[in-house]
Every structure is written in structure tokens, then in C-alpha cells.
Scaffold this motif. Sequence first.
Motif, short mmCIF file in Angstrom:
data_model
loop_
_atom_site.label_atom_id
_atom_site.label_comp_id
_atom_site.label_asym_id
_atom_site.label_seq_id
_atom_site.Cartn_x
_atom_site.Cartn_y
_atom_site.Cartn_z
N SER A 98 0.84 -1.19 0.00
CA SER A 98 0.00 0.00 0.00
C SER A 98 0.88 1.25 0.00
N HIS A 99 0.28 2.37 -0.35
CA HIS A 99 1.00 3.65 -0.38
C HIS A 99 1.68 3.92 0.96
N GLN A 103 5.89 3.96 1.99
CA GLN A 103 6.55 5.07 2.66
C GLN A 103 7.19 4.62 3.97
N LEU A 151 6.85 9.54 -4.11
CA LEU A 151 5.56 8.83 -3.96
C LEU A 151 4.46 9.82 -3.61
N ASP A 156 0.58 8.29 -5.41
CA ASP A 156 0.41 6.85 -5.38
C ASP A 156 -0.64 6.49 -4.33
N THR A 157 -1.69 5.82 -4.74
CA THR A 157 -2.76 5.44 -3.82
C THR A 157 -2.89 3.94 -3.68
N LYS A 158 -1.95 3.24 -4.20
CA LYS A 158 -1.98 1.77 -4.15
C LYS A 158 -1.91 1.26 -2.74
#
Length: 158
Positions: A98-99, A103, A151, A156-158
Amino acid sequence: MKKALKIGLIVLVAAFAVLQLFRIDQTNPTVNAAEILDAAVEVPPDIQIILGRSCNDCHSNTTIYPWYANIQPSAWYVKDHIDDGRRHLNFSIFNTYSHSKKQKKLAEICEQVRSKDMPLPAYLWVHRDAVMQPGDAEALCQWSNLSIASLERAGDTK
């Protein structure tokens, strides 16, 4: 006394020999190019070299098993460390995270190398080439911080 010592030695050698029958699985999972770290963030060549030298054996699906991974009980120890490393961070499936996890993992890379918790000291006993060189930790931290920012900008919203 001499006879007991001889029997004890024979038992130990036999036990060691029997342990060799129990092999670890050294098959690496398949790597999908769309799921790797490079598909999520830019990885400059100098960072790829550091990651390849010091991280990939335990944190990717491209592990190169050392010779001692064929000898029990050290093979179990190696396999446990590889499995644990992949569970915590796997560069081969990084783009599936996930985003927020991407991170977090990028930030943890910096934390782990700065604190010298990674690479594991036990790994460095045998893999002297994996020792972080002067400036490597700082280069990884700069790259991870830039990647986190990238990111963010990319949304990025994955």
C-alpha cells in the motif's frame, strides 16, 4: 571413560550425518517486474549496488544461497533469517505494498542502516562485502527520503 567418549563421539557424528538428510528449500519465488522496487520508485545505479551487496539476499526473491546453506543446522538458521527478512521487507514485491506501507518501509530502510541494525551483524561475519561502506547509509537515507517525496508527488494510492 575412554569407551564412553568414543561412543559419545560416534553418536554425535551419526546425529550430524542424519541432520544432513533434512534439506531446506532453496527455491526463490518468481519475480514479476511490475511488482519490484524499481517499478515503484527510481533506484539509481549506486543505490542498486548497495542494495544488491548488502540487502537483497534476505530482502528479495533473488537470494543467492551460500555454501553453508547446504549444511544443517546452519541451513535452518539461514532459511529462518531469509524468511524473516522477506516478511519484513521484500524488494521483489515492493510495488504491491500500500502507499503508506511503501513510505513506512522506505523510512525504515534509513532507520535500520543508520542505527547499524542492518545488515545483520551475524550476516556480516561471513559476508564481509556486505558491510556498509562510508557514506552508504547516508546515500540510502537520501534516496529513501527522495523516494518518499516522489511517492507523495505522484499521488500513489496503491
